[in-house]
Design a protein around this motif. Structure first.
Motif, PDB file in Angstrom:
ATOM      1  N   UNK A 267       0.831  -1.201   0.000  1.00  0.00           N
ATOM      2  CA  UNK A 267       0.000   0.000   0.000  1.00  0.00           C
ATOM      3  C   UNK A 267       0.871   1.258   0.000  1.00  0.00           C
ATOM      4  N   UNK A 268       2.029   1.172   0.640  1.00  0.00           N
ATOM      5  CA  UNK A 268       2.969   2.297   0.652  1.00  0.00           C
ATOM      6  C   UNK A 268       3.381   2.658  -0.780  1.00  0.00           C
ATOM      7  N   UNK A 269       3.646   1.639  -1.603  1.00  0.00           N
ATOM      8  CA  UNK A 269       4.021   1.906  -2.994  1.00  0.00           C
ATOM      9  C   UNK A 269       2.879   2.538  -3.776  1.00  0.00           C
ATOM     10  N   UNK A 270       1.657   2.092  -3.499  1.00  0.00           N
ATOM     11  CA  UNK A 270       0.494   2.672  -4.188  1.00  0.00           C
ATOM     12  C   UNK A 270       0.325   4.134  -3.802  1.00  0.00           C
ATOM     13  N   UNK A 365      17.968   3.897  -7.871  1.00  0.00           N
ATOM     14  CA  UNK A 365      18.362   2.490  -7.815  1.00  0.00           C
ATOM     15  C   UNK A 365      18.656   2.079  -9.262  1.00  0.00           C
ATOM     16  N   UNK A 366      19.809   2.541  -9.758  1.00  0.00           N
ATOM     17  CA  UNK A 366      20.073   2.519 -11.202  1.00  0.00           C
ATOM     18  C   UNK A 366      20.792   1.252 -11.634  1.00  0.00           C
ATOM     19  N   UNK A 389      10.151   3.862  -9.595  1.00  0.00           N
ATOM     20  CA  UNK A 389      10.666   4.709  -8.525  1.00  0.00           C
ATOM     21  C   UNK A 389      10.438   4.113  -7.142  1.00  0.00           C
ATOM     22  N   UNK A 390      10.039   2.851  -7.070  1.00  0.00           N
ATOM     23  CA  UNK A 390       9.621   2.267  -5.796  1.00  0.00           C
ATOM     24  C   UNK A 390      10.748   2.099  -4.798  1.00  0.00           C
TER      25      UNK A 390
END
Length: 504
Positions: A267-270, A365-366, A389-390
């Motif tokens: 849910x944090x990612x959403x 985070x490339x 971008x997570x």
């Protein structure tokens, strides 16, 4: 004498039933797969802070590792940036080991038995991936390049570990097997969902939202039926798929352990998707035309990390006619990095973008999966595309200092810790994407040396020039199941490391 682990025999037995024509190629690929995983494991033993290794001694013939129980492990000099399978055997006392799982079992260290089983699965699955490889010479679409990468993570011993997947499921869902996956949908009352962005009409049914689901997730985790939706092409991450016809990419919840972590969509990612879209617009405006960031078009969760999905722009929307876009992980397959001039130009482009964003307050985070490059018709690297971008890190203090608005976020994405920010970028970009593209210490060091005079003079640049390179201690993390979060090690800086040298 090498005794094949059970995982190799189990895959062979399943393969004889579901794809018998592939069995001879699978068998032929096993020695190379063992060497590839053993090379990754040897890198970890040589460079990670494993508590049961008490000393490392370089000699003319190679590297000796002193173990806490008094034994000694002997192997070749460990190049921390090499991707070729140069370790075909190591010696523990008088016994020679060619199989990584057998070596880990013989080491008899805490949590080693479970890790040995993962190594066996990784080796067998890697052989299966290579056996079914297909490398056509034409360029193809972006998702076609993603499916040409057979070996997974370039440095993780669990590069192809897919526990919970049968052989039939690996063939049906693994991107390197080039399947078309039939995505489904599960209806959920809209009132029970958390939604970010615009959820398309196609995925609405009155007062219900239709959430895309992966067939593996439906069968093994949700354990429920689903309605057929759209065919799609699996990408490098396995759980993200490209819809045909240049449509969006669909990131599905697929709660399986891939390499290190169980992947789901929180849910944090959403909740973060919208603010991160806004931040991306600010960053791209400061990127001097060298960077695109794919937008999350819509995201939804049914109050469960096991039933959620994101719709994201395809990186191809940022390529103009005549240009090609492909993930950095696929660059070695093109042959382009074999040219020192090309590698130097790409290194300069990637570090210029990464350092500028880090100075602004965002550490990407490339790694080779999230970072893509847009190539001109002649192969010249033009611009970068970043997706997902997570797992970036955002510094409110740095953003504010540069007149940018910090996103309204809390939690794991947000930190002003300088070490954490530099680890995130340099660990993924230098020790990950650039190192794997170069293939070993010498070309990586040469490319960095060529790029350095042209890089932006940010406060972070000296850490690239002078400090050891941070990298995730991937094996230590698998052997420390009770320690949450990332653990780190320091690799010799390739600007000063002699080719073939190991860490002191």
């Amino acid at each position: 004498m090498h005794r094949p682990p059970a995982a190799e025999a189990e895959i062979a037995a399943e393969l004889a039933v579901v794809r018998p024509a592939l069995l001879p190629r699978y068998t032929a690929e096993l020695p190379g797969a063992r060497a590839a995983v053993l090379t990754r494991l040897w890198r970890a033993l040589a460079h990670e802070p494993l508590p049961w290794i008490t000393g490392r001694v370089r000699g003319a013939a190679g590297l000796a590792l002193r173990l806490a129980d008094g034994r000694t492990l002997y192997g070749p000099h460990a190049d921390p940036y090499a991707t070729s399978a140069y370790v075909t055997g190591v010696r523990l006392g008088r016994d020679r080991h060619v199989d990584p799982a057998g070596l880990m079992t013989a080491l008899a260290v805490p949590h080693g038995e479970a890790f040995a089983a993962e190594l066996a699965e990784s080796t067998a699955s890697l052989a299966l991936s290579r056996a079914d490889a297909d490398h056509p010479k034409e360029w193809g679409r972006d998702w076609e390049w993603e499916q040409r990468v057979t070996d997974g993570h370039p440095y993780h011993p669990n590069c192809r570990s897919r526990p919970g997947f049968s052989v039939a499921e690996q063939l049906a869902y693994g991107p390197e097997h080039r399947p078309v996956v039939g995505l489904g949908t599960v209806p959920v009352p809209a009132a029970d969902c958390l939604v970010t962005g615009d959820w398309p009409t196609e995925l609405r049914d009155g007062e219900r939202l239709l959430i895309p689901v992966h067939p593996w997730q439906a069968a093994h985790v949700l354990k429920r039926a689903y309605d057929p939706w759209r065919p799609a092409h699996p990408l490098l991450s396995l759980r993200t798929l490209a819809l045909p016809g240049g449509g969006p990419h669909v990131k599905t919840a697929l709660s399986a352990r891939l390499t290190s972590s169980v992947r789901d969509i929180s849910a944090y990612s959403i909740r973060s998707a919208g603010p991160l879209n806004d931040l991306a617009e600010q960053l791209v405006a400061r990127g001097e035309g060298l960077l695109h960031i794919t937008r999350t078009l819509g995201a939804v969760t049914a109050d469960s990390p096991d039933l959620a999905a994101l719709l994201r722009e395809s990186p191809e929307v940022y390529a103009t006619p005549g240009e090609r876009v492909l993930p950095v992980a696929a660059l070695p397959l093109t042959g382009l990095p074999d040219s020192p001039g090309w590698l130097a130009a790409f290194t300069r482009l990637a570090l210029t973008v990464g350092l500028r964003l880090l100075d602004l307050g965002v550490a990407l985070e490339a790694h080779g999966q999230n970072l893509l490059v847009i190539l001109a018709a002649d192969g010249t690297p033009r611009r970068l595309v970043y997706r997902d971008l997570a797992d970036i890190r955002v510094s409110p203090a740095r953003l504010t200092r540069h007149g940018l608005t910090p996103p309204p976020l809390t939690g794991r994405l947000v930190t002003d810790d300088e070490t954490a920010l530099r680890r995130k970028l340099f660990g993924s970009l230098v020790a990950g994407a650039l190192a794997a593209t170069a293939g070993s210490s010498a070309p990586l060091g040469a490319a960095l040396a060529s790029a350095l005079p042209h890089l932006p003079a940010t406060p972070d640049l000296p850490f690239l020039r002078e400090a050891p390179v941070p990298a995730k201690a991937l094996t230590l993390m698998r052997l420390s199941p009770r320690t949450p979060g990332d653990q780190w090690t320091s690799l010799p800086n390739p600007l000063v490391l002699e080719p073939g040298a190991s860490a002191p």
